[in-house]
Design a protein around this motif. Structure first.
Motif, PDB file in Angstrom:
ATOM      1  N   LEU A 157     -43.780 -14.051 -70.484  1.00 17.62           N
ATOM      2  CA  LEU A 157     -43.030 -15.111 -69.813  1.00 17.62           C
ATOM      3  C   LEU A 157     -43.853 -16.392 -69.707  1.00 17.62           C
ATOM      4  CD1 LEU A 157     -41.318 -12.983 -67.015  1.00 17.62           C
ATOM      5  CD2 LEU A 157     -40.213 -14.026 -69.004  1.00 17.62           C
ATOM      6  N   VAL A 158     -45.171 -16.251 -69.553  1.00 17.95           N
ATOM      7  CA  VAL A 158     -46.047 -17.425 -69.526  1.00 17.95           C
ATOM      8  C   VAL A 158     -45.976 -18.155 -70.871  1.00 17.95           C
ATOM      9  CG1 VAL A 158     -48.468 -18.186 -69.514  1.00 17.95           C
ATOM     10  CG2 VAL A 158     -47.628 -16.644 -67.739  1.00 17.95           C
ATOM     11  N   ARG A 159     -45.897 -17.391 -71.947  1.00 20.54           N
ATOM     12  CA  ARG A 159     -45.784 -18.005 -73.267  1.00 20.54           C
ATOM     13  C   ARG A 159     -44.499 -18.818 -73.380  1.00 20.54           C
ATOM     14  NH1 ARG A 159     -47.158 -13.465 -77.730  1.00 20.54           N
ATOM     15  NH2 ARG A 159     -46.480 -15.166 -79.085  1.00 20.54           N
ATOM     16  N   LYS A 160     -43.433 -18.323 -72.755  1.00 21.16           N
ATOM     17  CA  LYS A 160     -42.187 -19.091 -72.730  1.00 21.16           C
ATOM     18  C   LYS A 160     -42.325 -20.322 -71.852  1.00 21.16           C
ATOM     19  CE  LYS A 160     -38.541 -15.793 -73.861  1.00 21.16           C
ATOM     20  NZ  LYS A 160     -37.211 -15.264 -73.458  1.00 21.16           N
ATOM     21  N   LEU A 161     -42.956 -20.170 -70.697  1.00 19.66           N
ATOM     22  CA  LEU A 161     -43.131 -21.296 -69.785  1.00 19.66           C
ATOM     23  C   LEU A 161     -44.012 -22.382 -70.386  1.00 19.66           C
ATOM     24  CD1 LEU A 161     -43.633 -19.403 -66.405  1.00 19.66           C
ATOM     25  CD2 LEU A 161     -41.800 -21.033 -66.901  1.00 19.66           C
ATOM     26  N   GLY A 162     -44.939 -21.980 -71.258  1.00 19.57           N
ATOM     27  CA  GLY A 162     -45.836 -22.942 -71.875  1.00 19.57           C
ATOM     28  C   GLY A 162     -45.118 -23.992 -72.701  1.00 19.57           C
ATOM     29  N   ARG A 163     -43.870 -23.715 -73.064  1.00 19.81           N
ATOM     30  CA  ARG A 163     -43.100 -24.688 -73.845  1.00 19.81           C
ATOM     31  C   ARG A 163     -42.552 -25.811 -72.971  1.00 19.81           C
ATOM     32  NH1 ARG A 163     -39.516 -19.792 -76.433  1.00 19.81           N
ATOM     33  NH2 ARG A 163     -41.237 -18.707 -77.501  1.00 19.81           N
ATOM     34  N   THR A 164     -42.481 -25.584 -71.655  1.00 13.66           N
ATOM     35  CA  THR A 164     -41.862 -26.570 -70.765  1.00 13.66           C
ATOM     36  C   THR A 164     -42.774 -27.054 -69.638  1.00 13.66           C
ATOM     37  OG1 THR A 164     -40.917 -24.774 -69.428  1.00 13.66           O
ATOM     38  CG2 THR A 164     -39.553 -25.663 -71.202  1.00 13.66           C
ATOM     39  N   ASP A 165     -43.812 -26.279 -69.294  1.00 12.47           N
ATOM     40  CA  ASP A 165     -44.621 -26.616 -68.125  1.00 12.47           C
ATOM     41  C   ASP A 165     -46.111 -26.513 -68.418  1.00 12.47           C
ATOM     42  OD1 ASP A 165     -42.615 -26.934 -65.791  1.00 12.47           O
ATOM     43  OD2 ASP A 165     -41.960 -25.091 -66.769  1.00 12.47           O
ATOM     44  N   GLU A 166     -46.909 -27.244 -67.608  1.00 10.29           N
ATOM     45  CA  GLU A 166     -48.360 -27.251 -67.737  1.00 10.29           C
ATOM     46  C   GLU A 166     -48.958 -25.962 -67.156  1.00 10.29           C
ATOM     47  OE1 GLU A 166     -50.248 -29.468 -69.183  1.00 10.29           O
ATOM     48  OE2 GLU A 166     -48.660 -30.900 -69.647  1.00 10.29           O
ATOM     49  N   PRO A 167     -50.099 -25.497 -67.706  1.00 10.03           N
ATOM     50  CA  PRO A 167     -50.736 -24.275 -67.192  1.00 10.03           C
ATOM     51  C   PRO A 167     -51.065 -24.349 -65.706  1.00 10.03           C
ATOM     52  CG  PRO A 167     -51.708 -24.915 -69.285  1.00 10.03           C
ATOM     53  CD  PRO A 167     -50.801 -26.033 -68.881  1.00 10.03           C
ATOM     54  N   GLU A 168     -51.538 -25.522 -65.235  1.00 13.49           N
ATOM     55  CA  GLU A 168     -51.891 -25.665 -63.821  1.00 13.49           C
ATOM     56  C   GLU A 168     -50.672 -25.493 -62.924  1.00 13.49           C
ATOM     57  OE1 GLU A 168     -54.700 -28.221 -66.276  1.00 13.49           O
ATOM     58  OE2 GLU A 168     -52.544 -27.817 -66.202  1.00 13.49           O
ATOM     59  N   THR A 169     -49.528 -26.005 -63.394  1.00 21.36           N
ATOM     60  CA  THR A 169     -48.286 -25.861 -62.627  1.00 21.36           C
ATOM     61  C   THR A 169     -47.854 -24.404 -62.571  1.00 21.36           C
ATOM     62  OG1 THR A 169     -47.566 -28.079 -63.288  1.00 21.36           O
ATOM     63  CG2 THR A 169     -45.871 -26.581 -62.478  1.00 21.36           C
ATOM     64  N   ILE A 170     -47.978 -23.718 -63.683  1.00 22.97           N
ATOM     65  CA  ILE A 170     -47.583 -22.303 -63.750  1.00 22.97           C
ATOM     66  C   ILE A 170     -48.425 -21.460 -62.792  1.00 22.97           C
ATOM     67  CG2 ILE A 170     -47.466 -20.271 -65.251  1.00 22.97           C
ATOM     68  CD1 ILE A 170     -46.961 -22.226 -67.600  1.00 22.97           C
TER      69      ILE A 170
END
Length: 273
Positions: A157-170
């Motif tokens: 899911l982090v890999r999916k989030l990486g397309r829209t959000d910054e790592p620090e935000t995640i």
């Protein structure tokens, strides 16, 4: 340099696991997760503020799922650490990349190669070696495997989030959700830590956060397979801590199972090169 950073990060993660095992008998698991989530939050919020990045993820549904699975992973791993020897729980936790490869076809539509299937089969054989002879299929051992599975889903899911959000935000959002969930779980049973317990909790937060930072830095400096291979140094640190502080000596079947799990992961890593 990346390998050195990953080895130091592995030492941090091994130390974190030992601190969790030390404080686990005295404090409830959700309370440990609560402090683990709250203590690093000011640092990450400050980073987002300084860098002028979003505090809340834009893909909030995916973020909530990632945080939920991450919370399950922490809960299972912390439970295992307090109920089975340190080395065994860490060995079983290292099945995460193998489970990740097993789940990828369904979540990311990635087709596994024959080498990936060999790696998965080798890792599963290692699990059998560790659990059946040593624990008689103990609940805590399954909790560790369940934690590895939840962690694998969270990473996908982090890999999916990486397309829209910054790592620090995640990361920041994960700590926020974990803090809320652990606070609800703790409820009225909250026990205020005392004396040395505070030191252990602060150590858990510091070593986990520092380890995460060094691991991220290592992955940015070198190829992922090289860094991932170096991450298995955490097993060595866990064995050492278990022996020094709890006089835990892994059995031959544990070493054999752990070796198979690591071998499966190395096959998986080499298949990605």
């Amino acid at each position: 340099m990346s390998v050195v950073l990953m080895i130091i990060a592995s030492a941090c993660f091994g130390t974190m696991a030992a601190l969790i095992k030390a404080v686990g008998p005295d404090l409830p698991i959700p309370e440990i997760i609560l402090f683990r989530s709250i203590l690093p939050l000011p640092f990450f919020l400050a980073v987002l503020f300084i860098q002028k990045k979003r505090i809340f993820a834009s893909a909030r549904g995916t973020m909530l799922m990632r945080a939920g699975f991450g919370f399950l992973a922490m809960s299972g791993f912390y439970y295992a650490l307090t109920h089975i020897p340190l080395a065994e729980s860490v060995f079983l936790g290292r099945t995460q990349p193998l489970i990740l490869a097993l789940l990828a076809p369904w979540i990311l539509d990635e087709k596994p190669t024959p080498a990936v299937w060999i790696a998965i089969a080798t890792g599963l054989l290692g699990i059998i070696f560790i659990i059946q002879p040593s624990f008689g299929w103990a609940v805590a051992a399954w909790a560790s495997i369940g934690a590895a599975t939840a962690s694998a889903v969270a990473h996908l899911l982090v890999r999916k989030l990486g397309r829209t959000d910054e790592p620090e935000t995640i990361v920041t959002n994960f700590f926020m959700v974990s803090a809320v969930l652990s606070a609800i779980w703790t409820g009225s049973s909250f026990t205020m830590p005392e004396g040395f317990q505070w030191l252990l909790l602060v150590g858990i937060a510091l070593f986990s956060t520092f380890g995460q930072f060094l691991m991220t830095l290592a992955y940015r400096m070198d190829h992922a397979p090289v860094v991932a291979a170096a991450s298995y140094a955490s097993v060595i640190f866990s064995i050492a801590y278990g022996y020094i502080f709890w006089q835990e000596v892994p059995t031959y079947s544990t070493f054999a199972g752990g070796a198979l799990i690591i071998l499966g992961s190395i096959i998986l890593i080499r298949s990605r090169i």
